[in-house]
Design a protein around this motif. Sequence first.
Motif, PDB file in Angstrom:
ATOM      1  N   ALA A 276      -6.844   2.426   4.730  1.00 42.05           N
ATOM      2  CA  ALA A 276      -7.230   3.266   3.551  1.00 42.05           C
ATOM      3  C   ALA A 276      -6.216   3.933   2.825  1.00 42.05           C
ATOM      4  CB  ALA A 276      -8.392   4.272   4.183  1.00 42.05           C
ATOM      5  N   ALA A 277      -5.086   4.139   3.426  1.00 42.60           N
ATOM      6  CA  ALA A 277      -4.200   5.195   3.012  1.00 42.60           C
ATOM      7  C   ALA A 277      -3.238   4.367   2.214  1.00 42.60           C
ATOM      8  CB  ALA A 277      -3.523   6.114   4.058  1.00 42.60           C
ATOM      9  N   GLN A 278      -2.851   3.239   2.573  1.00 40.87           N
ATOM     10  CA  GLN A 278      -1.999   2.308   1.848  1.00 40.87           C
ATOM     11  C   GLN A 278      -1.751   2.417   0.490  1.00 40.87           C
ATOM     12  OE1 GLN A 278      -2.615  -1.950   2.101  1.00 40.87           O
ATOM     13  NE2 GLN A 278      -4.411  -1.579   2.680  1.00 40.87           N
ATOM     14  N   GLY A 279      -0.227   2.614   0.053  1.00 46.26           N
ATOM     15  CA  GLY A 279      -0.077   2.870  -1.156  1.00 46.26           C
ATOM     16  C   GLY A 279       0.087   4.130  -1.770  1.00 46.26           C
ATOM     17  N   THR A 280      -0.518   5.047  -1.172  1.00 45.06           N
ATOM     18  CA  THR A 280      -0.649   6.498  -1.623  1.00 45.06           C
ATOM     19  C   THR A 280       0.786   6.992  -1.655  1.00 45.06           C
ATOM     20  OG1 THR A 280      -2.478   6.855  -0.366  1.00 45.06           O
ATOM     21  CG2 THR A 280      -1.350   8.877  -1.038  1.00 45.06           C
ATOM     22  N   LEU A 281       1.041   7.772  -2.715  1.00 45.71           N
ATOM     23  CA  LEU A 281       2.435   8.296  -2.847  1.00 45.71           C
ATOM     24  C   LEU A 281       2.100   9.769  -2.588  1.00 45.71           C
ATOM     25  CD1 LEU A 281       3.005   6.600  -6.588  1.00 45.71           C
ATOM     26  CD2 LEU A 281       4.374   6.173  -4.183  1.00 45.71           C
ATOM     27  N   PRO A 376      -0.556  -1.714   6.523  1.00 44.38           N
ATOM     28  CA  PRO A 376      -0.940  -2.212   7.796  1.00 44.38           C
ATOM     29  C   PRO A 376       0.176  -3.328   8.357  1.00 44.38           C
ATOM     30  CG  PRO A 376      -3.042  -2.025   6.935  1.00 44.38           C
ATOM     31  CD  PRO A 376      -2.151  -2.204   5.799  1.00 44.38           C
ATOM     32  N   ARG A 377       0.638  -4.202   7.449  1.00 42.65           N
ATOM     33  CA  ARG A 377       1.473  -5.404   7.945  1.00 42.65           C
ATOM     34  C   ARG A 377       2.895  -4.756   7.724  1.00 42.65           C
ATOM     35  NH1 ARG A 377       0.683 -11.046   4.935  1.00 42.65           N
ATOM     36  NH2 ARG A 377      -1.261 -10.867   6.084  1.00 42.65           N
ATOM     37  N   GLU A 378       3.049  -3.921   6.918  1.00 42.52           N
ATOM     38  CA  GLU A 378       4.539  -3.174   7.055  1.00 42.52           C
ATOM     39  C   GLU A 378       5.012  -2.339   8.100  1.00 42.52           C
ATOM     40  OE1 GLU A 378       5.489  -2.947   2.090  1.00 42.52           O
ATOM     41  OE2 GLU A 378       4.158  -1.672   3.044  1.00 42.52           O
ATOM     42  N   SER A 379       3.819  -1.724   8.756  1.00 38.73           N
ATOM     43  CA  SER A 379       3.970  -0.614   9.774  1.00 38.73           C
ATOM     44  C   SER A 379       4.512  -1.669  11.077  1.00 38.73           C
ATOM     45  CB  SER A 379       2.748   0.047   9.860  1.00 38.73           C
ATOM     46  OG  SER A 379       2.975   0.947  10.977  1.00 38.73           O
ATOM     47  N   LYS A 380       5.071  -0.829  11.819  1.00 34.33           N
ATOM     48  CA  LYS A 380       5.401  -1.310  12.990  1.00 34.33           C
ATOM     49  C   LYS A 380       4.635  -0.865  14.124  1.00 34.33           C
ATOM     50  CE  LYS A 380      10.350  -2.323  11.837  1.00 34.33           C
ATOM     51  NZ  LYS A 380      11.701  -1.821  11.923  1.00 34.33           N
ATOM     52  N   GLY A 381       3.859   0.445  13.892  1.00 33.29           N
ATOM     53  CA  GLY A 381       2.956   0.968  14.883  1.00 33.29           C
ATOM     54  C   GLY A 381       2.716   2.423  14.632  1.00 33.29           C
ATOM     55  N   ARG A 382       1.892   3.032  15.500  1.00 33.45           N
ATOM     56  CA  ARG A 382       1.401   4.286  14.947  1.00 33.45           C
ATOM     57  C   ARG A 382       2.720   5.292  14.885  1.00 33.45           C
ATOM     58  NH1 ARG A 382      -1.954   8.784  18.958  1.00 33.45           N
ATOM     59  NH2 ARG A 382      -2.636   9.940  17.151  1.00 33.45           N
ATOM     60  N   TRP A 383       2.503   5.942  13.762  1.00 35.87           N
ATOM     61  CA  TRP A 383       3.409   6.857  12.964  1.00 35.87           C
ATOM     62  C   TRP A 383       4.612   6.203  12.081  1.00 35.87           C
ATOM     63  CZ3 TRP A 383       0.920  11.308  13.794  1.00 35.87           C
ATOM     64  CH2 TRP A 383       0.403  11.592  14.854  1.00 35.87           C
ATOM     65  N   ASP A 384       4.433   5.219  12.000  1.00 33.64           N
ATOM     66  CA  ASP A 384       5.466   4.357  11.098  1.00 33.64           C
ATOM     67  C   ASP A 384       4.478   4.122   9.977  1.00 33.64           C
ATOM     68  OD1 ASP A 384       7.373   2.859  10.113  1.00 33.64           O
ATOM     69  OD2 ASP A 384       6.650   0.723  10.827  1.00 33.64           O
ATOM     70  N   TYR A 385       4.550   5.228   9.053  1.00 34.49           N
ATOM     71  CA  TYR A 385       3.480   4.925   7.972  1.00 34.49           C
ATOM     72  C   TYR A 385       4.218   5.116   6.577  1.00 34.49           C
ATOM     73  CZ  TYR A 385       0.224   6.551  11.683  1.00 34.49           C
ATOM     74  OH  TYR A 385      -0.586   6.626  12.780  1.00 34.49           O
ATOM     75  N   TYR A 386       5.467   5.564   6.408  1.00 32.65           N
ATOM     76  CA  TYR A 386       5.961   5.850   5.425  1.00 32.65           C
ATOM     77  C   TYR A 386       7.163   5.037   4.921  1.00 32.65           C
ATOM     78  CZ  TYR A 386       3.725  10.550   5.444  1.00 32.65           C
ATOM     79  OH  TYR A 386       2.703  11.598   5.693  1.00 32.65           O
TER      80      TYR A 386
END
Length: 411
Positions: A276-281, A376-386
């Motif tokens: 849901a949050a992907q792309g948010t600045l 989701p594809r770019e993230s390596k796991g929980r907390w890897d969000y930005y």
Amino acid sequence: MNTRIPALAPALGFGLALLACGAAPGTASAAYTGNVVRIGVLNDQSGLYADIMGQGSVIAARMAVEDFGGRIGDTPVEVVAADNQNKPDIGAAIARQWYDVQGVDMIAEIANSSVALAVVEIARDKNKVAIVSGSNTNRLTGDSCTPNHVHWAFDNYALANATARAVVKQGGTSWFFITADYAFGHDMEKQAGDIVKQSGGTVVGSVRAPLNSADFASYLLQAQGSGAKVIGLANATADFTSTVKQGKEFGILDGGQSFAGLTVYLTDIDALGLEAAQGTLLSVPFYWDLNDRTRAFSKRFFERHGKMPTAYQASVYSQVTHYLKAVKSLGSDADGRAVVARMKELPTDDDAYGQGSIRVDGRKLHPMYLFQVKTPRESKGRWDYYKLAATIPTEEAWKPLDPACALVARQ
């Protein structure tokens, strides 16, 4: 070694918890009031802001004290914590009790702007120290500035400025605002809108939503229909997450628009999920994965708290560290104005916020960072969000000195 010692006199029934860092006192210097340096963390422990501050900030304060060695010379350093329940009368009562009876020398974080504005006045009256990071109001370095407090972390201007200016520079030239319909939201929309226009962009419209709205459908449809490249979200916490979650269902991102969050916390993104949050600045002064120092600090924090630190929690580590450096440099914690003056003289440097300084009006200065939420594809796991989108240098991040501040007027 961490030692739990008996609580002091009860703080008016507010459930005061006393946490001590360091060994039992040896021969303490009379230069330190009560033969101890006592720091209070005053924040939301059980309500809306508990996740972004709460016990995590208490842990951060304890880490700072431990990293400093738990004492200054022979004088032990202690940490006290209490829940202000986001109510100015309760926060003010705790502050008075702490300063007058409990021997607290400095109060940190101070969640909620109304609480913070009350506590800094008490600190001035009693010549103690207050370091605010749990409030974003610019009044703390404007008409409500005092020689006894410092404003850490960020404020409404820095958040709006960092996000809006950087987004326009990157091509987000047309904006539509969805705004929480109370003072905070109105202020954020105005400041961000002014910066969009100053930067060469346009504001094509806005809509105001009641606080704690459950249904953002009509507001999102207006934003979608505006054709704006950027939908600025002048809201926070539950309102922010609801807007983004429902925006995903409306296909906002798929339609080529993007969300720019003006007040976004790491825990918001964790609650939303990257789908849901992907792309948010968004802009913040701290992210756990920013550099080697932030990663090292955050790993230690995670081992204690089970979550990565928010910018607020990291700021408590930073402010307590600098306060202790100033007290050690002075050789005393007795004169609050002198301590704050020394804090302004010394450069700041710690593993959470890095290098910085404190301005004459009490504004803590450091860079701000624009991030984009990963897919989701770019993230390596929980907390890897930005992922880092831009760095806003210190000289561009902060509101200029406000002549309404008496400390500025005296220069």
